[in-house]
Design an enzyme around this catalytic site. Structure first.
Site, PDB file in Angstrom:
ATOM      1  N   VAL A 406      18.064  18.650  48.786  1.00 35.54           N
ATOM      2  CA  VAL A 406      18.512  17.422  48.120  1.00 35.54           C
ATOM      3  C   VAL A 406      20.014  17.202  48.322  1.00 35.54           C
ATOM      4  O   VAL A 406      20.591  16.284  47.759  1.00 35.54           O
ATOM      5  CB  VAL A 406      18.192  17.419  46.617  1.00 35.54           C
ATOM      6  N   SER A 725       3.316  24.374  30.272  1.00 38.12           N
ATOM      7  CA  SER A 725       3.085  22.938  30.326  1.00 38.12           C
ATOM      8  C   SER A 725       1.695  22.554  30.820  1.00 38.12           C
ATOM      9  O   SER A 725       1.341  21.387  30.841  1.00 38.12           O
ATOM     10  CB  SER A 725       4.151  22.258  31.186  1.00 38.12           C
ATOM     11  N   LYS A 768       8.267  16.227  38.309  1.00 41.49           N
ATOM     12  CA  LYS A 768       6.810  16.145  38.226  1.00 41.49           C
ATOM     13  C   LYS A 768       6.329  14.729  38.548  1.00 41.49           C
ATOM     14  O   LYS A 768       5.361  14.540  39.290  1.00 41.49           O
ATOM     15  CB  LYS A 768       6.347  16.545  36.827  1.00 41.49           C
TER      16      LYS A 768
HETATM   17  P1  ADP Z   1      20.264  21.892  49.693  1.00 43.09           P
HETATM   18  O1  ADP Z   1      21.545  22.610  49.842  1.00 43.09           O
HETATM   19  O2  ADP Z   1      20.170  21.155  48.387  1.00 43.09           O
HETATM   20  O3  ADP Z   1      19.072  22.695  49.936  1.00 43.09           O
HETATM   21  P2  ADP Z   1      21.180  20.478  51.980  1.00 43.09           P
HETATM   22  O4  ADP Z   1      22.556  20.162  51.495  1.00 43.09           O
HETATM   23  O5  ADP Z   1      21.042  21.570  52.962  1.00 43.09           O
HETATM   24  O6  ADP Z   1      20.239  20.758  50.782  1.00 43.09           O
HETATM   25  O7  ADP Z   1      20.561  19.162  52.583  1.00 43.09           O
HETATM   26  C1  ADP Z   1      19.641  19.149  53.625  1.00 43.09           C
HETATM   27  C2  ADP Z   1      19.969  18.003  54.556  1.00 43.09           C
HETATM   28  O8  ADP Z   1      19.745  16.784  53.935  1.00 43.09           O
HETATM   29  C3  ADP Z   1      21.422  18.007  54.957  1.00 43.09           C
HETATM   30  O9  ADP Z   1      21.513  17.717  56.289  1.00 43.09           O
HETATM   31  C4  ADP Z   1      22.034  16.887  54.139  1.00 43.09           C
HETATM   32  O10 ADP Z   1      23.077  16.272  54.789  1.00 43.09           O
HETATM   33  C5  ADP Z   1      20.874  15.949  53.987  1.00 43.09           C
HETATM   34  N1  ADP Z   1      20.972  15.217  52.733  1.00 43.09           N
HETATM   35  C6  ADP Z   1      20.459  15.571  51.535  1.00 43.09           C
HETATM   36  N2  ADP Z   1      20.735  14.656  50.593  1.00 43.09           N
HETATM   37  C7  ADP Z   1      21.413  13.667  51.211  1.00 43.09           C
HETATM   38  C8  ADP Z   1      21.973  12.438  50.774  1.00 43.09           C
HETATM   39  N3  ADP Z   1      21.869  12.010  49.488  1.00 43.09           N
HETATM   40  N4  ADP Z   1      22.603  11.682  51.660  1.00 43.09           N
HETATM   41  C9  ADP Z   1      22.702  12.077  52.947  1.00 43.09           C
HETATM   42  N5  ADP Z   1      22.198  13.222  53.435  1.00 43.09           N
HETATM   43  C10 ADP Z   1      21.564  14.033  52.580  1.00 43.09           C
END
Ligand code: ADP
Length: 819
Positions: A406, A725, A768
């Site tokens: 995310v 839950s 959820k």
């Molecule tokens: P996490 O650390 O939460 O597991 P990441 O930071 O590795 O996730 O994100 C995975 C990929 O998704 C990355 O390449 C990131 O740039 C992209 N990404 C996730 N959320 C966004 C967002 N809101 N806008 C642009 N890119 C995103």
């Protein structure tokens, strides 16, 4: 033994005498005198007797010398008066009286200036030297007493009487003789200066008095002492005195010898060491190592200086360097010490990137890099603003919580970029050992600092942005508690003196900007959670994912595959299909991967077929990505009594799961399978008890309930599930089974139940609901208390789903069960 020990000056200006052999007296350019025909060592009886000695004889006064009977004495003569004595003696009997002066510097001595006992001597040999002095060798004949001077003019002449030793011997004299001879032998043995021949001469001395005289003549004694021995006429007494003296001499010699050996052995050891060291040097230089060690040490020293260590660290490091200088290079300890110094010198004690706390820039970068996440960005900017206003504030640590993919990590990277800091990411997943964080003591070879310090060294700056990934996965076991070590790292109150066990001196981590991430907050130890400011990131909706893909993921992947934006176009429908049918996740990580896969396939096609551009459509997707991977989860579900769709919240986001209940004839037993955790089992038990106790209320015959055994299974049995839950879903499944009424598979439910039939609030509603939406559910039954979470749910999701809020199980059953 010849009288060589006493090399005497009769005159101050005299020269040294040369005497070749004791008795064979020959010489070049010398006037040879015929030796006395009589035997030399027979005194008293057959030697020169009293009668054979003239009563008046020429007297030769001598300085610093005492001649003893029966020994040879060399003399240097320079005084005219003395020369005249010699001339006279040569002309007559060759016998002279040799008497020592009391004061050596008296030029013209009178009787008072002389001792009264002297020695009658025979002239044996005379040398006339070029400078006018004369050298003579005389042989002692007998002690004489000077009675008076008979002539003083031109030369001295005296009336004398002789003292011969008595012939008779007694036991005492015999014993003394033996002792003196023995001691004399010892001296000869121990002294390097006395020739071995002396032994023969010593043995040839026959009389006790003669022995005493011989020894006395050969001892190095003062004039007074010698004169005293000469004047001791009593033989026993003379032997006693000589004995005492010679024993003293033996002692001195022994002591000298002992000192000599001591010195010698000391020198031997030093020489041996020196020799070995020289050899070692030669070997090393032969092997080309000669300066390797010195080189290593001076290089380390230079590194220490360059590293600008704080005082305590520098002291410790220099101590280790000093130690290193004394450890052999081949020893394992050498490499331990060397590694330590290298570590210390390579840490960025004084290296930091300039602070750029610029909120405007940060905002721009965050917006540029991320789509959506509005409230997250706002909170991050608030946090940064406080830091900018109060740079030394010891605020809480940020913690991004949310499912994978995310954007937690990428947010961290953006913040680092915005603040001009270097970025470190360290995963705590699977860290069980405290030493992973805090390092091992440097007692063993191969011990190292903990990972925090390792990362700091890697990044080369003491104020990076340090992302601690997956704090919820940190373990705890017998190897200590890594969480408490982590607390020390994170706690602003104590991390300015973080003590890594390996370094053993504090390292200041207070400049580091820590951000933790977690998928799930539940497992985080409370103490750690308490110090963190949680910023929750939830999964994305389809529309958000579409936008993220269009604005960020696709442009980046196109670029990474060496394509131009105009060469590859994605239809929105195609992107939606990828999201819905090729991924099932809260975040966008797999979406990113699938887009990359499409780009790869298209890049190959463009190169192969030399196409100018290419378009990704829904229909072309099967070519790029193969058959679709995920059907909508509820699509193949038909409504069956006893099967209910539940909603779960897992570390990877929300999920739907199907709860299946079945019955068989039995005695009212409940069997549970599907890797259910303790809490889930209990809530199932509670659901079962409610059914049994209130069967009639649900329109169930209590007899039938008791006549069966029940089995509840939650598929995807390999995945562990837990939490309270599912209570509502369990109860609904049992009632559905026993009443034979179905529940629409597109209706999902979640909620905890009490034995009194109340429905309690649960967590993770947003995840959820998003999962339910992804799975294509159309109705969701939630606890009434969770109505407050509704605003968090994006509109596009809310409008697709009917929400039912229930306070009691009756309300749940009413909404869920078909007629
Ligand atoms: P996490 O650390 O939460 O597991 P990441 O930071 O590795 O996730 O994100 C995975 C990929 O998704 C990355 O390449 C990131 O740039 C992209 N990404 C996730 N959320 C966004 C967002 N809101 N806008 C642009 N890119 C995103």
């Amino acid at each position: 033994m010849s009288k060589l020990d006493d090399e005497l000056d009769i005159d101050a200006d005299s020269e040294t005498l040369e005497v070749e052999s004791p008795l064979g007296i020959e010489g070049d350019g010398s006037i040879s005198l015929t030796p006395s025909p009589k035997k030399k060592n027979k005194q008293g009886k057959s030697g020169e007797s009293a009668t054979s000695l003239p009563p008046v004889m020429a007297l030769l006064p001598v300085r610093d010398v005492v001649a003893f009977p029966n020994t040879l004495t060399p003399l240097n003569i320079s005084r005219e008066k003395s020369k005249r004595v010699l001339d006279l003696a040569l002309a007559e009997s060759r016998i002279i009286a040799l008497v020592a002066q009391r004061q050596p510097d008296t030029e013209d001595p009178t009787l008072d200036d002389l001792y009264r006992i002297g020695t009658a001597c025979r002239l044996l040999k005379l040398y006339k030297l070029e400078d006018g002095t004369q050298s003579v060798i005389v042989h002692g004949i007998a002690r004489i007493g000077i009675e008076e001077l008979t002539r003083e003019k031109d030369h001295l002449e005296a009336r004398v009487h002789a003292h011969f030793d008595p012939v008779k011997q007694d036991k005492v004299i015999e014993a003394l003789t033996h002792s003196v001879r023995h001691a004399a032998h010892q001296v000869i043995e121990m002294s390097d200066e006395v020739p071995e021949d002396a032994r023969i001469v010593l043995d040839s001395v026959g009389t006790p008095g003669g022995l005493a005289d011989f020894v006395a003549a050969n001892l190095s004694l003062s004039l007074v002492h010698k004169q005293e021995l000469l004047e001791t006429l009593d033989v026993a007494e003379r032997l006693r005195k000589v004995h005492a003296t010679i024993v003293g001499q033996v002692e001195v010699l022994e002591l000298a010898k002992k000192l000599h050996t001591e010195v010698r052995s000391k020198i031997d050891q030093t020489q041996r060491d020196y020799y070995l060291r020289e050899q070692l040097k030669a070997i090393q230089s032969e092997l080309g190592h000669s300066d390797a060690r010195g080189d290593t040490l001076s290089k380390l020293e230079a590194k220490i200086v360059e590293a600008k260590l704080p005082e305590e660290a520098e002291t410790e490091t220099r101590r280790e360097l000093d130690r290193l200088a004394n450890i052999p290079q081949a020893s394992p300890e050498f490499s331990v010490a060397q590694d330590y110094i290298e570590w210390m010198a390579s840490l960025p004690w004084a290296v930091s990137t300039p602070r750029e706390d610029n909120i405007k820039k940060a905002e721009k970068i965050l917006n540029h890099d991320h789509y959506g996440l509005e409230h997250v960005k706002t909170r991050i900017l608030e946090y940064l603003a406080v830091r900018q206003l109060k740079p030394d504030s010891k605020g809480p640590i940020l913690c991004f919580a949310g499912p994978p993919g995310v954007g937690k990590t990428s947010l961290g990277k953006s913040i680092a970029r915005a603040l001009g800091r270097k970025f470190i990411r360290m995963s705590l997943g699977g860290v069980h050992d405290e030493a992973d964080i805090r390092g091992h003591r440097r007692t063993y070879i191969g011990s190292m600092p903990g990972r925090v310090i390792q990362e700091i060294r890697k990044v080369g700056s003491n104020n990076p942005l340090f992302m601690l990934d997956e704090v919820d996965k940190i373990g705890q076991d017998f190897r200590g508690d890594p969480a408490s070590a982590l607390l020390e790292v994170l706690d602003p109150a104590q991390n300015d003196t973080f003590l890594d066990r390996y370094l053993d001196v504090p390292f200041d981590l207070s400049g580091v900007f820590f951000i933790a991430t977690a998928n799930y907050l539940d497992p985080i130890p409370y103490a750690l959670l308490d110090r963190m400011e949680i910023i929750e990131l939830s999964g994305y909706t389809l529309r958000e994912k579409l936008n993220i893909a269009k604005r960020h993921l696709i442009p980046r992947q196109i670029e990474e595959h060496g394509l131009l934006p105009k060469q590859l176009k994605f239809d929105d429908k195609a992107i939606e299909r990828i999201i819905a049918s090729y991924t099932r996740e809260a975040g966008v990580r797999n979406l990113d991967r699938q887009i990359a896969a499409v780009c790869r396939a298209r890049a190959a096609a463009i190169v192969r077929k030399q196409r100018r551009s290419s378009r990704v459509t829904v229909r072309s997707l099967t070519r790029d990505l193969g058959p679709i991977e995920y059907e909508p989860q509820t699509a193949d579900q038909t409504a069956v009594p006893g099967v209910v769709t539940g909603l779960a919240y897992t570390p990877s986001g929300g999920e739907i799961l199907f709860i299946e209940a079945t019955k068989m004839p039995g005695g009212g037993n409940l069997n549970l399978t599907g890797q259910l955790g303790g809490v889930m089992r209990e809530s199932t038990q509670a659901a079962f008890s409610i059914v049994r106790s209130q069967a009639e209320r649900f329109g169930i015959d209590p007899e039938i309930v008791l006549a069966h055994d029940y089995h509840i299974h939650v598929p995807a049995g390999a995945i562990p599930k837990d939490g309270p839950s599912a209570g509502v879903a369990m109860l609904t499944a049992l009632v559905s089974l026993l009443t034979d009424r179905t529940v629409d598979p597109a209706t999902g439910m979640t909620g905890e139940i009490t034995l009194r039939g109340r429905v309690l609030a649960i967590g993770g509603v947003k995840e959820k609901v998003l999962a339910a939406h992804r799975a294509g559910l159309r109705m969701i039954i939630l606890p009434e208390k969770n109505r407050r979470d509704l605003p968090d749910i994006p509109d596009e999701v809310r409008k697709d789903i009917d929400f039912v809020f229930a306070r009691t199980i009756d309300q749940v059953l009413k909404a869920a069960l078909s007629d």
